[in-house]
Design an enzyme around this catalytic site. Structure first.
Site, PDB file in Angstrom:
ATOM      1  N   HIS A 171     -35.789   7.340  14.760  1.00 38.10           N
ATOM      2  CA  HIS A 171     -36.351   6.751  13.662  1.00 38.10           C
ATOM      3  C   HIS A 171     -38.020   6.512  13.350  1.00 38.10           C
ATOM      4  CE1 HIS A 171     -36.939   3.246  10.431  1.00 38.10           C
ATOM      5  NE2 HIS A 171     -35.685   4.071   9.794  1.00 38.10           N
ATOM      6  N   HIS A 192     -38.106   8.772   3.653  1.00 34.40           N
ATOM      7  CA  HIS A 192     -38.328   7.910   3.074  1.00 34.40           C
ATOM      8  C   HIS A 192     -39.063   7.916   2.346  1.00 34.40           C
ATOM      9  CE1 HIS A 192     -36.979   3.924   5.341  1.00 34.40           C
ATOM     10  NE2 HIS A 192     -37.564   4.668   6.644  1.00 34.40           N
ATOM     11  N   HIS A 201     -30.059   8.891   6.536  1.00 34.23           N
ATOM     12  CA  HIS A 201     -29.882   7.684   7.194  1.00 34.23           C
ATOM     13  C   HIS A 201     -28.148   8.103   7.771  1.00 34.23           C
ATOM     14  CE1 HIS A 201     -34.130   6.500   6.759  1.00 34.23           C
ATOM     15  NE2 HIS A 201     -33.871   5.621   7.619  1.00 34.23           N
ATOM     16  N   HIS A 323     -33.809  -2.615  -0.230  1.00 34.95           N
ATOM     17  CA  HIS A 323     -33.799  -2.629   1.587  1.00 34.95           C
ATOM     18  C   HIS A 323     -35.106  -2.742   1.812  1.00 34.95           C
ATOM     19  CE1 HIS A 323     -35.560   1.129   4.244  1.00 34.95           C
ATOM     20  NE2 HIS A 323     -34.718   0.630   4.452  1.00 34.95           N
ATOM     21  N   HIS A 327     -35.369  -5.916   5.393  1.00 31.01           N
ATOM     22  CA  HIS A 327     -35.914  -4.828   6.215  1.00 31.01           C
ATOM     23  C   HIS A 327     -37.595  -5.985   6.703  1.00 31.01           C
ATOM     24  CE1 HIS A 327     -34.961  -1.568   8.664  1.00 31.01           C
ATOM     25  NE2 HIS A 327     -35.161  -0.724   7.704  1.00 31.01           N
ATOM     26  N   PHE A 343     -41.226   0.263  10.192  1.00 25.99           N
ATOM     27  CA  PHE A 343     -40.192   1.329  10.498  1.00 25.99           C
ATOM     28  C   PHE A 343     -40.155   1.419  12.112  1.00 25.99           C
ATOM     29  CE2 PHE A 343     -40.235   2.433   5.854  1.00 25.99           C
ATOM     30  CZ  PHE A 343     -39.112   1.594   5.892  1.00 25.99           C
ATOM     31  N   HIS A 356     -28.456  -0.447   6.954  1.00 23.72           N
ATOM     32  CA  HIS A 356     -28.396   0.931   7.044  1.00 23.72           C
ATOM     33  C   HIS A 356     -26.608   1.669   6.313  1.00 23.72           C
ATOM     34  CE1 HIS A 356     -31.958   2.278   5.979  1.00 23.72           C
ATOM     35  NE2 HIS A 356     -33.088   1.532   7.355  1.00 23.72           N
TER      36      HIS A 356
END
Length: 583
Positions: A171, A192, A201, A323, A327, A343, A356
């Protein structure tokens, strides 16, 4: 012609999932069955015209190996870099971290000429059922399995690609543009802000889950999902908050532990709202995301990204934006925002996989509501190809088209209600007098700094559109040439309203329509991205209806900056063809 992906071949998975309705999650009694209805269409086979002349997008590995393939693609595919070249991977390191070595996502050596990549053989197992995190918290047997599996994964040798940290590096590398596309530094690989966000994902979770099951010898093991779209699930589940558990992560904002409610519009400041008000806002945001995204998949999933295109020029879907906020809400509030907050390290926190899993569940629900028709009838999406490590540690190749059927991947989701479907916004009472009003102008030709809220008058392509016209084309607001000057974190929220008078804006911002959210990046990634121009697209059709200003020739767009050094280049509206009539 519309395409459908519903059921795998009978041998792919002995138990198959079929949505009971495109309007609601399946009941327990209808969730699992083996037969097909006459009106349920099979996925095209590998001989389908769709799979001819494929354009491959090979992504997926970080940490240990690069990927090599012998694929004969006629188009110009995104390919992983040649790791025999020492400069192929840009090391993602944040100097503010105590141990920079901790954050190196690139392989510890420069490739392996003997590496073999094979097409993935989908598992023939009983259907794995992912359950809500707050439900599995009450299941001591399941929790023992989950914690044991994570412990075993963390205990694997560092050289094992199934090791917890090595898995997180996948990731890290591919969500931070560590690799150039085909050696072109102007086009990097990122999963992304585009149409590959959800399927990439989905596969990432699939293989992580399969590895955990393998380690505990249980093919039925399934990850839990944090159903943050349900009021009962909006606090962080207690399965993640026990400091003695292997699921715990030290780099979180513990002030957001239960009973705090997650905030989809989080901006590093806890807003002064009651729990009921915050829940209502979250539900309304999720409802808007589905309502605008169902006829226009790019608004839900993200823009198309083709080989050699720059991922910074694509707009994310609003599900990804929500999302992103989650995070930030979970991770460290202060710099360097470790683990979920960026990330680079997000996948080092077990809660990442719960977030996720719910994002993936919402995509499944979205597909069911659309009758499971394919979102993008485009070979550049359907044949985009990723590589991952399977549960044996082997490198395998998968395509997006195979991810559109979760029963082929042998998993489904336990029932959870979707209260946001009924979260119809309350109509605002129009004041007899608009209160304070200000002059508002069109955007003009000069860039605008978002150092304070701005209002611009934007002409619509057409006012007072008929029902059939609205079904045929969605009205979409574009905010383009977005630059985050320091390349790091940023957020702004967008509202629309009718003019209070010709060329005048009321004090009320009007209807919320969406947000732009950029997570903090490492110093290196931030430096590389600080001059990149980005795009945001948000649907406004439902807001025009609910705000009752469809007859306005122009609308007032209010952009409210929350944090970050941001400027924008233009604001305009376009009509985009929907696919509601393509069934």
């Amino acid at each position: 012609m519309a395409l459908y992906f519903l059921s795998p071949s009978p041998s792919a998975c002995p138990l198959e999932y079929h949505p009971a309705s495109k309007h609601a999650p399946p009941s327990r009694s209808s969730r699992i069955r083996c037969a097909l209805n006459n009106d349920e269409k099979q996925s095209p086979s590998s001989s389908s015209p769709i799979t001819v002349d494929r354009r491959d997008m090979l992504l997926g590995l970080g940490g240990l190996y690069g990927a090599t393939t012998g694929m004969n693609a006629r188009a110009n595919p995104i390919m992983p870099p040649d790791l025999n070249e020492g400069a192929a991977c840009k090391i993602a390191v944040e100097p503010n971290f105590t141990d920079p070595e901790f954050l190196k996502c690139c392989p510890p050596y420069q490739g392996d000429a003997t590496l073999v990549v094979t097409d993935y053989t989908f598992p023939k197992t009983t259907l794995r059922v992912r359950r809500p995190a707050q439900e599995v918290a009450k299941d001591s047997e399941y929790m023992e399995k989950f914690k044991t599996a994570i412990q075993l994964m963390k205990a694997l040798p560092e050289t094992d690609p199934r090791n917890f940290i090595q898995q997180s590096k996948i990731h890290c590398a591919y969500c931070n543009e560590a690799y150039p596309q085909n050696g072109d530094v102007n086009a990097t690989i990122s999963v992304h802000s585009s149409w590959i966000f959800l399927p990439w994902h989905r596969y990432y979770l699939h293989f992580f889950e399969r590895i955990l099951g393998k380690l505990i010898g249980d093919d039925t093991f399934a990850l839990p999902y944090w159903n943050f779209d349900n009021p009962d699930g909006m606090p962080i589940s207690t399965i993640y908050t026990d400091p003695t558990s292997p699921l715990y992560d030290a780099f979180r904002d513990t002030t957001h532990y239960p009973p705090k409610i997650v905030d989809y519009k989080y901006n590093y400041v806890d807003r002064e709202l009651t729990d009921d008000a915050l829940i209502a806002e979250n539900l309304a945001y999720m409802r808007k995301t589905f309502k605008e995204g169902e006829p226009l998949p790019e608004l839900f999933m993200g823009d198309p990204l083709r080989a050699m295109e720059n991922p910074s020029l694509t707009s994310p879907g609003q599900l990804e934006v929500i999302h992103n906020s989650i995070h930030m809400w979970v991770g460290e509030r202060e710099v360097p925002h470790r683990d979920m907050g960026t990330f680079v390290t997000a996948a080092r926190d077990c809660i990442f996989y719960g977030v996720h899993a719910n994002v993936d569940r919402l995509w499944s629900f979205y597909r069911a509501r659309r009758g499971n028709r394919v979102e993008f009838n485009d070979r550049d999406w359907l044949d985009a190809t990723f590589v991952f490590y399977d549960e044996e540690g082997k490198v395998v190749r998968v395509k997006i088209s195979d991810s559109l059927n979760t029963s082929k991947m042998c998993y489904t989701y336990a029932e959870s209600t979707a209260p946001w479907l009924g979260a119809v916004p309350k109509k605002k009472t129009k004041a007899k007098t608009p209160g304070s009003i200000v002059q508002v102008n069109e955007f003009g030709s000069e860039r605008k700094e978002l150092d304070k809220p701005i209002q611009v008058l934007v002409k619509r392509p057409k006012k007072s559109r008929s029902k059939s016209e609205k079904e045929d084309e969605g009205e979409v607001l574009y905010i383009s040439d977005i630059i985050v000057s320091d390349g790091r974190k940023a957020r702004f929220d967008v509202y629309i309203n009718a003019p209070a008078a010709p060329g005048r804006a009321a004090a009320d911002n009007g209807e919320f329509v969406g947000s732009y959210v950029k997570l903090p990046e490492t110093s290196q990634a931030a430096k590389a991205s600080k001059d990149k121009k980005r795009l945001l697209k948000v649907g406004i059709s439902s807001a025009l209806e609910e705000g009752e200003f469809e007859d306005a020739e122009s609308i007032v767009v209010t952009i409210v900056p929350r944090f970050g050094s941001v400027s924008i280049g233009s604001v305009f509206i376009k009509l985009i063809k929907t696919d509601v009539n393509s069934v």
